[in-house]
Write an enzyme that holds these catalytic residues in place. Sequence first.
Site, PDB file in Angstrom:
ATOM      1  N   GLU A 291      54.161 -35.162   5.617  1.00  0.00           N
ATOM      2  CA  GLU A 291      55.227 -34.632   6.478  1.00  0.00           C
ATOM      3  C   GLU A 291      56.322 -35.649   6.762  1.00  0.00           C
ATOM      4  O   GLU A 291      56.555 -36.017   7.921  1.00  0.00           O
ATOM      5  CB  GLU A 291      54.629 -34.267   7.844  1.00  0.00           C
ATOM      6  CG  GLU A 291      54.056 -32.907   7.933  1.00  0.00           C
ATOM      7  CD  GLU A 291      53.312 -32.708   9.241  1.00  0.00           C
ATOM      8  OE1 GLU A 291      52.828 -31.599   9.434  1.00  0.00           O
ATOM      9  OE2 GLU A 291      53.196 -33.655  10.047  1.00  0.00           O
ATOM     10  N   ARG A 294      62.039 -39.099   8.561  1.00  0.00           N
ATOM     11  CA  ARG A 294      62.996 -40.200   8.471  1.00  0.00           C
ATOM     12  C   ARG A 294      63.239 -40.679   7.035  1.00  0.00           C
ATOM     13  O   ARG A 294      64.373 -40.948   6.651  1.00  0.00           O
ATOM     14  CB  ARG A 294      62.445 -41.366   9.298  1.00  0.00           C
ATOM     15  CG  ARG A 294      63.404 -42.515   9.484  1.00  0.00           C
ATOM     16  CD  ARG A 294      62.681 -43.712  10.120  1.00  0.00           C
ATOM     17  NE  ARG A 294      61.803 -43.378  11.189  1.00  0.00           N
ATOM     18  CZ  ARG A 294      62.116 -43.473  12.491  1.00  0.00           C
ATOM     19  NH1 ARG A 294      63.289 -43.913  12.858  1.00  0.00           N
ATOM     20  NH2 ARG A 294      61.232 -43.145  13.417  1.00  0.00           N
ATOM     21  N   TYR A 335      64.937 -47.357  21.917  1.00  0.00           N
ATOM     22  CA  TYR A 335      63.870 -48.126  21.238  1.00  0.00           C
ATOM     23  C   TYR A 335      64.303 -49.533  20.849  1.00  0.00           C
ATOM     24  O   TYR A 335      63.634 -50.159  20.029  1.00  0.00           O
ATOM     25  CB  TYR A 335      63.452 -47.439  19.938  1.00  0.00           C
ATOM     26  CG  TYR A 335      63.251 -45.956  19.976  1.00  0.00           C
ATOM     27  CD1 TYR A 335      62.182 -45.394  20.671  1.00  0.00           C
ATOM     28  CD2 TYR A 335      64.109 -45.108  19.276  1.00  0.00           C
ATOM     29  CE1 TYR A 335      61.995 -44.025  20.659  1.00  0.00           C
ATOM     30  CE2 TYR A 335      63.916 -43.740  19.264  1.00  0.00           C
ATOM     31  CZ  TYR A 335      62.854 -43.200  19.967  1.00  0.00           C
ATOM     32  OH  TYR A 335      62.659 -41.846  19.952  1.00  0.00           O
ATOM     33  N   CYS A 363      79.644 -44.442  30.037  1.00  0.00           N
ATOM     34  CA  CYS A 363      79.757 -45.250  31.248  1.00  0.00           C
ATOM     35  C   CYS A 363      78.422 -45.881  31.574  1.00  0.00           C
ATOM     36  O   CYS A 363      77.776 -45.527  32.567  1.00  0.00           O
ATOM     37  CB  CYS A 363      80.234 -44.367  32.393  1.00  0.00           C
ATOM     38  SG  CYS A 363      81.844 -43.725  32.061  1.00  0.00           S
TER      39      CYS A 363
HETATM   40  N1  LLP Z   1      54.795 -35.144  11.590  1.00  0.00           N
HETATM   41  C1  LLP Z   1      54.637 -35.175  12.926  1.00  0.00           C
HETATM   42  C2  LLP Z   1      53.559 -34.383  13.529  1.00  0.00           C
HETATM   43  C3  LLP Z   1      55.488 -35.944  13.722  1.00  0.00           C
HETATM   44  O1  LLP Z   1      55.310 -35.966  15.032  1.00  0.00           O
HETATM   45  C4  LLP Z   1      56.536 -36.671  13.121  1.00  0.00           C
HETATM   46  C5  LLP Z   1      57.442 -37.464  13.926  1.00  0.00           C
HETATM   47  C6  LLP Z   1      56.686 -36.606  11.730  1.00  0.00           C
HETATM   48  C7  LLP Z   1      55.786 -35.830  11.002  1.00  0.00           C
HETATM   49  C8  LLP Z   1      57.779 -37.309  10.989  1.00  0.00           C
HETATM   50  O2  LLP Z   1      57.747 -38.691  11.137  1.00  0.00           O
HETATM   51  P1  LLP Z   1      58.798 -39.591  10.308  1.00  0.00           P
HETATM   52  O3  LLP Z   1      58.454 -39.455   8.853  1.00  0.00           O
HETATM   53  O4  LLP Z   1      60.150 -39.081  10.593  1.00  0.00           O
HETATM   54  O5  LLP Z   1      58.565 -40.944  10.831  1.00  0.00           O
HETATM   55  N2  LLP Z   1      62.673 -40.237  17.727  1.00  0.00           N
HETATM   56  C9  LLP Z   1      61.917 -41.316  17.109  1.00  0.00           C
HETATM   57  C10 LLP Z   1      60.935 -40.811  16.097  1.00  0.00           C
HETATM   58  C11 LLP Z   1      59.951 -39.835  16.659  1.00  0.00           C
HETATM   59  C12 LLP Z   1      59.008 -39.303  15.609  1.00  0.00           C
HETATM   60  C13 LLP Z   1      58.235 -38.154  16.128  1.00  0.00           C
HETATM   61  N3  LLP Z   1      57.351 -37.557  15.187  1.00  0.00           N
HETATM   62  C14 LLP Z   1      62.896 -42.303  16.473  1.00  0.00           C
HETATM   63  O6  LLP Z   1      64.095 -42.079  16.539  1.00  0.00           O
HETATM   64  O7  LLP Z   1      62.482 -43.323  15.945  1.00  0.00           O
END
Ligand code: LLP
Length: 434
Positions: A291, A294, A335, A363
């Site tokens: 899944e 990013r 972060y 602001c």
């Molecule tokens: N699957 C599930 C169940 C997830 O919760 C997430 C991300 C992904 C897949 C995808 O993860 P990725 O491949 O994108 O790392 N807002 C944070 C990231 C939060 C990720 C939440 N879950 C940021 O900007 O770093």
Amino acid sequence: MGFADHLDLSSDGNLQIGGCDTVALAARYGTPLYVMDEQALRHNCRRYVDALRNHYPGESEIAYAGKAFLTRAMSRLLHEEGLSLDVVSGGEIYTALDAGYPPEKLLFHGSNKATDELNMAVDNGIGRMVVDNLPELRRLVAIAGQRGTPVPILLRIRPGVEANTHDSVETGRQDSKFGLGISDEETDDAVQLALSHHLIDLRGFHCHIGSQIMQLQPFRRAAVRMMNFTEKIRDRHGFTAGELNIGGGLGIRYRSCDEPPGIDEFVRTVSQAVSRAARDMQIPLPRLILEPGRSIVGEPGITLYRVGTIKDIPGIRCYVSVDGGMADNLRPALYDAEYEALLANRPEDMPADETMTVVGKACESGDVLIKEAVLPPPRTGDLLAVLSTGAYCYAMASNYNRNPRPPVVFAADGSSRVVVHRERYEDLTALDEL
Ligand code: LLP
């Protein structure tokens, strides 16, 4: 151009993305502006699909994590590329279906799904519900009963693996709000309930250990733990999981010094861990699902800003203000995420001796996009491109200070198209009442 393969120089010497001159894009669509290289997006989708096909001998599936970036155009692109889609809210389900995305290829996640959302998912025939906890399973049993419809599910398991990433995006350890503990009694109860109810079709298990993970070891560990869990469940309940979803989380390159593992390496690591374990346990290969969010959309995106106020405080620092900031990219404030930038209208100029601090227009003193940017001495009116902003920037954008959210443009082969329009002031008040 820098570390990003899809960026280069236009014939006028400006930064170019998807064959489009960024100076021309900014003139046409205004700033701030999110731009995504559509071919790079598609390329990343194909890298994942090809890698799974090459490294995993069983059936497999890539389910893009919509939370990273989801719009109607993105939903269509995913469908064209043959990817499934992980959604986490009624809004994401609505967006995908509204774009004609097939419901049977959706996986519905969430640790606190509303009953309305569960109903919406079941009524629309969503492919799989990824059930987070026992009460949710009970609610789903009731909904399935009312409707008389079978519901395919995966159970989300917390594998107890540390991902060595930012605390806010660690999800697989035991102390986490997500999923069922790998060795908890409640997990057994959930399996038992799922297996005993004729309308619940338990397909297998899911885990997700975190995000922006820069090593492969945690993924290998999670895959092995999940296979051991699968074996334990087989021995205890006589049920062999047909599907195993290992989640997403692969890190990307935000700065030139970042060295994340490649997509192919990541997929190979997980594939090998799962197929070896299946062989050792003498169980059929589960359908393997990944899944990624990013690592598909992050690097193909940039944000263009116009440089405004420049404030050089002698002996302290030089503040370079741009016309966006934390409202369109919350990640540095939330972060401490680090980014790199270029002056898009003169990307080849020599950097200044001293670093400068790129700040937004909100602001808030905390509205810092890049604490120590290496840039040529900037001038008001320059165009600044922040790199690798395709993931979790538009998705987490807000109207803080009542600023309209920027548009999103896809660029490919020298042409560009708006996939999300710039918000107008009227949009900001559209839902207000006096
Ligand atoms: N699957 C599930 C169940 C997830 O919760 C997430 C991300 C992904 C897949 C995808 O993860 P990725 O491949 O994108 O790392 N807002 C944070 C990231 C939060 C990720 C939440 N879950 C940021 O900007 O770093």
